[in-house]
Design a protein around this motif. Structure first.
Motif, PDB file in Angstrom:
ATOM      1  N   ARG A   1      66.976  21.604  29.268  1.00 24.14           N
ATOM      2  CA  ARG A   1      65.960  21.764  30.302  1.00 24.14           C
ATOM      3  C   ARG A   1      65.166  20.469  30.408  1.00 24.14           C
ATOM      4  NH1 ARG A   1      68.756  25.368  31.047  1.00 24.14           N
ATOM      5  NH2 ARG A   1      68.326  27.620  31.244  1.00 24.14           N
ATOM      6  N   ILE A   2      65.065  19.948  31.627  1.00 26.16           N
ATOM      7  CA  ILE A   2      64.257  18.756  31.887  1.00 26.16           C
ATOM      8  C   ILE A   2      63.212  19.124  32.930  1.00 26.16           C
ATOM      9  CG2 ILE A   2      64.261  16.406  32.815  1.00 26.16           C
ATOM     10  CD1 ILE A   2      67.042  16.043  31.639  1.00 26.16           C
ATOM     11  N   LEU A   3      61.954  18.804  32.647  1.00 26.03           N
ATOM     12  CA  LEU A   3      60.833  19.156  33.509  1.00 26.03           C
ATOM     13  C   LEU A   3      60.250  17.899  34.145  1.00 26.03           C
ATOM     14  CD1 LEU A   3      58.895  21.479  30.990  1.00 26.03           C
ATOM     15  CD2 LEU A   3      60.977  22.012  32.287  1.00 26.03           C
ATOM     16  N   ALA A   4      59.921  17.989  35.424  1.00 27.46           N
ATOM     17  CA  ALA A   4      59.250  16.873  36.114  1.00 27.46           C
ATOM     18  C   ALA A   4      58.279  17.465  37.123  1.00 27.46           C
ATOM     19  CB  ALA A   4      60.265  15.978  36.806  1.00 27.46           C
ATOM     20  N   ALA A   5      56.983  17.295  36.878  1.00 25.29           N
ATOM     21  CA  ALA A   5      55.943  17.834  37.753  1.00 25.29           C
ATOM     22  C   ALA A   5      55.171  16.694  38.397  1.00 25.29           C
ATOM     23  CB  ALA A   5      54.990  18.743  36.971  1.00 25.29           C
ATOM     24  N   ASP A   6      55.146  16.676  39.710  1.00 27.21           N
ATOM     25  CA  ASP A   6      54.464  15.651  40.510  1.00 27.21           C
ATOM     26  C   ASP A   6      54.876  14.242  40.120  1.00 27.21           C
ATOM     27  OD1 ASP A   6      52.952  15.672  42.817  1.00 27.21           O
ATOM     28  OD2 ASP A   6      51.371  16.863  41.912  1.00 27.21           O
ATOM     29  N   CYS A   7      56.173  14.014  40.105  1.00 28.23           N
ATOM     30  CA  CYS A   7      56.730  12.696  39.769  1.00 28.23           C
ATOM     31  C   CYS A   7      57.391  12.024  40.971  1.00 28.23           C
ATOM     32  CB  CYS A   7      57.768  12.844  38.650  1.00 28.23           C
ATOM     33  SG  CYS A   7      57.072  13.362  37.070  1.00 28.23           S
ATOM     34  N   LEU A   8      57.187  12.552  42.188  1.00 28.17           N
ATOM     35  CA  LEU A   8      57.958  12.069  43.338  1.00 28.17           C
ATOM     36  C   LEU A   8      57.149  11.261  44.338  1.00 28.17           C
ATOM     37  CD1 LEU A   8      60.104  15.260  44.111  1.00 28.17           C
ATOM     38  CD2 LEU A   8      60.589  13.373  42.540  1.00 28.17           C
ATOM     39  N   TRP A   9      55.906  10.905  44.020  1.00 28.23           N
ATOM     40  CA  TRP A   9      55.061  10.243  44.993  1.00 28.23           C
ATOM     41  C   TRP A   9      55.318   8.745  45.097  1.00 28.23           C
ATOM     42  CZ3 TRP A   9      51.855   6.659  42.645  1.00 28.23           C
ATOM     43  CH2 TRP A   9      51.707   6.795  41.264  1.00 28.23           C
ATOM     44  N   MET A  10      56.217   8.213  44.266  1.00 28.88           N
ATOM     45  CA  MET A  10      56.588   6.797  44.326  1.00 28.88           C
ATOM     46  C   MET A  10      58.059   6.698  44.754  1.00 28.88           C
ATOM     47  SD  MET A  10      54.800   5.253  40.874  1.00 28.88           S
ATOM     48  CE  MET A  10      55.648   6.419  39.786  1.00 28.88           C
ATOM     49  N   PRO A  11      58.356   6.580  46.033  1.00 32.51           N
ATOM     50  CA  PRO A  11      59.747   6.550  46.482  1.00 32.51           C
ATOM     51  C   PRO A  11      60.582   5.458  45.817  1.00 32.51           C
ATOM     52  CG  PRO A  11      58.272   6.870  48.349  1.00 32.51           C
ATOM     53  CD  PRO A  11      57.399   6.572  47.166  1.00 32.51           C
ATOM     54  N   HIS A  12      59.966   4.339  45.475  1.00 30.19           N
ATOM     55  CA  HIS A  12      60.724   3.253  44.857  1.00 30.19           C
ATOM     56  C   HIS A  12      61.189   3.591  43.441  1.00 30.19           C
ATOM     57  CE1 HIS A  12      56.573   2.573  43.520  1.00 30.19           C
ATOM     58  NE2 HIS A  12      57.073   1.967  42.469  1.00 30.19           N
ATOM     59  N   GLU A  13      60.665   4.692  42.874  1.00 28.63           N
ATOM     60  CA  GLU A  13      61.079   5.117  41.536  1.00 28.63           C
ATOM     61  C   GLU A  13      62.034   6.315  41.566  1.00 28.63           C
ATOM     62  OE1 GLU A  13      60.739   3.860  38.680  1.00 28.63           O
ATOM     63  OE2 GLU A  13      59.157   2.375  38.894  1.00 28.63           O
ATOM     64  N   HIS A  14      62.380   6.813  42.743  1.00 31.81           N
ATOM     65  CA  HIS A  14      63.219   8.008  42.831  1.00 31.81           C
ATOM     66  C   HIS A  14      64.558   7.844  42.120  1.00 31.81           C
ATOM     67  CE1 HIS A  14      61.137  10.045  46.562  1.00 31.81           C
ATOM     68  NE2 HIS A  14      60.364  10.001  45.483  1.00 31.81           N
ATOM     69  N   HIS A  15      65.221   6.724  42.351  1.00 30.51           N
ATOM     70  CA  HIS A  15      66.527   6.520  41.729  1.00 30.51           C
ATOM     71  C   HIS A  15      66.403   6.410  40.211  1.00 30.51           C
ATOM     72  CE1 HIS A  15      69.345   6.222  45.118  1.00 30.51           C
ATOM     73  NE2 HIS A  15      68.327   5.716  45.806  1.00 30.51           N
ATOM     74  N   ASN A  16      65.387   5.696  39.756  1.00 30.22           N
ATOM     75  CA  ASN A  16      65.190   5.575  38.306  1.00 30.22           C
ATOM     76  C   ASN A  16      64.923   6.938  37.670  1.00 30.22           C
ATOM     77  OD1 ASN A  16      65.567   2.810  38.040  1.00 30.22           O
ATOM     78  ND2 ASN A  16      63.424   2.343  38.504  1.00 30.22           N
ATOM     79  N   LEU A  17      64.099   7.754  38.337  1.00 30.68           N
ATOM     80  CA  LEU A  17      63.796   9.084  37.820  1.00 30.68           C
ATOM     81  C   LEU A  17      65.062   9.936  37.757  1.00 30.68           C
ATOM     82  CD1 LEU A  17      61.812  11.317  36.956  1.00 30.68           C
ATOM     83  CD2 LEU A  17      61.376  11.756  39.384  1.00 30.68           C
ATOM     84  N   ALA A  18      65.849   9.936  38.832  1.00 26.58           N
ATOM     85  CA  ALA A  18      67.070  10.738  38.856  1.00 26.58           C
ATOM     86  C   ALA A  18      68.084  10.241  37.820  1.00 26.58           C
ATOM     87  CB  ALA A  18      67.683  10.707  40.252  1.00 26.58           C
ATOM     88  N   ARG A  19      68.143   8.939  37.597  1.00 29.77           N
ATOM     89  CA  ARG A  19      69.056   8.400  36.579  1.00 29.77           C
ATOM     90  C   ARG A  19      68.662   8.882  35.190  1.00 29.77           C
ATOM     91  NH1 ARG A  19      68.569   2.695  39.517  1.00 29.77           N
ATOM     92  NH2 ARG A  19      70.135   3.052  41.155  1.00 29.77           N
ATOM     93  N   SER A  20      67.367   8.905  34.925  1.00 36.10           N
ATOM     94  CA  SER A  20      66.907   9.425  33.635  1.00 36.10           C
ATOM     95  C   SER A  20      67.241  10.907  33.506  1.00 36.10           C
ATOM     96  CB  SER A  20      65.397   9.206  33.468  1.00 36.10           C
ATOM     97  OG  SER A  20      65.108   7.843  33.206  1.00 36.10           O
ATOM     98  N   MET A  21      67.043  11.654  34.578  1.00 33.78           N
ATOM     99  CA  MET A  21      67.359  13.083  34.546  1.00 33.78           C
ATOM    100  C   MET A  21      68.824  13.309  34.180  1.00 33.78           C
ATOM    101  SD  MET A  21      65.331  14.405  37.945  1.00 33.78           S
ATOM    102  CE  MET A  21      63.542  14.662  37.949  1.00 33.78           C
ATOM    103  N   LEU A  22      69.715  12.618  34.872  1.00 28.40           N
ATOM    104  CA  LEU A  22      71.140  12.805  34.626  1.00 28.40           C
ATOM    105  C   LEU A  22      71.534  12.310  33.241  1.00 28.40           C
ATOM    106  CD1 LEU A  22      73.831  13.729  35.925  1.00 28.40           C
ATOM    107  CD2 LEU A  22      74.205  11.332  36.546  1.00 28.40           C
TER     108      LEU A  22
END
Length: 314
Positions: free
Chosen positions: A211-232
């Motif tokens: 289980r991976i949790l992310a709350a209010d982490c999407l307000w920086m569009p330039h970090e979306h790919h980095n966040l998704a890469r960490s998730m995967l």
């Protein structure tokens, strides 16, 4: 309503100014102006009241520089409150039938469960359960969802945020203040910068978390790919492993939408379920754009996007 689960406790020595009294009453005076952020002052405690686990006292970090302040980890946002509610469930959490906690945080046997409104039924509640899971929170802020996960019976919880000492130290304080010593061995606090997958922590924990949790982490569009890469990267290859993402629209729907509409698929994830929920638990379908892009700010900030992601099926 989510804001009703939160109260702020100023320092004992402080004398409230008229502006403070007015600000604390805005929600009652202007019922359409929903409060969606809590905290900022490191000397003020945030008290979250869970119907399952009782009250938790949370402090916010005091960022030392402008770069750290731009992370906005010194707030608790409504998305974080809802994440705590969702993973916390309605039951007795990590306590077996008949057990109780000396601190009074666990629900006593026979107590009435006051929680309602977040789930469509028992099956959906089970889908959000973290009991027996290995949990990682990304961009944890004050660490509320992770703390609730530990209390709710997760086998292991790693609480991560940007590797700034003051942010991690504050999370550690919140763990020590709200998690009984007997459960703290299952918790750890780690610095992690999204997309940095060659660190010692990243390499040692690849594919570990169910289980991976992310709350209010999407307000920086330039970090979306980095966040998704960490998730995967951190997500277990198990077919039951999931990523829980909740975010508010207060910074604009246009900033959030590309994560779900483009980035998730491009980075090897897929959406299992997605919808919008307001602060009272009312639902509506997810839309990448509303009102032709002219969505009213006051109305928009009442709503959050709630989603469950998984690895793409081959």
């Amino acid at each position: 309503m989510l804001p009703s689960l939160i109260r702020l406790v100023p320092p004992v020595s402080s004398i409230p100014e008229p502006e403070d009294l007015f600000a604390s009453s805005l929600g009652s005076i202007f019922t359409d102006d929903l409060r969606n952020q809590h905290g900022d002052d490191p000397n003020t405690l945030i008290v979250y009241k869970s119907s399952v686990f009782g009250e938790m006292e949370l402090s916010v970090a005091d960022p030392s520089g402008e770069n750290e302040r731009k992370k906005f980890a010194h707030y608790l946002w409504n998305a974080g409150v809802l994440m705590g509610e969702m993973v916390g469930g309605r039951g007795t959490g990590g306590v077996e039938d008949g057990e109780s906690r000396d601190s009074g945080v666990w629900m006593r046997e026979g107590e009435e469960d006051a929680k309602s409104g977040w789930w469509t039924g028992d099956e959906e509640e089970k889908l959000w359960s973290v009991r027996g899971e290995i949990v990682l929170e990304l961009g944890a802020g004050v660490g509320l969802a992770s703390i609730v996960s530990a209390l709710a019976g997760a086998d292991e919880v790693v609480i991560s945020d940007y590797p700034a000492p003051e942010l991690l130290a504050n999370i550690t304080r919140n763990v020590e203040n709200n998690v009984p010593e007997s459960l703290r061995s299952c918790l750890s606090v780690q610095g992690h910068e999204w997309g940095t997958l060659d660190s010692t922590f990243s390499k040692a924990n690849a594919g570990r978390f169910t289980r991976i949790l992310a709350a209010d982490c999407l307000w920086m569009p330039h970090e979306h790919h980095n966040l998704a890469r960490s998730m995967l990267h951190f997500l277990s290859p198990s077919t039951d492993a999931r990523v829980f993402v909740i975010a508010g629209f207060h910074t604009g729907r246009a900033k959030l939408a590309p994560f779900f509409e483009e980035v998730v698929g491009e980075e090897g994830l897929e959406i299992e379920d997605i919808y919008e929920m307001d602060a009272d638990g009312k639902r509506r379908r997810w839309q990448a754009e509303r009102d032709g892009g002219t969505e009213d700010h006051g109305e928009r900030k009442k709503w959050l996007v709630v989603s469950r992601l998984r690895r793409q099926h081959s």
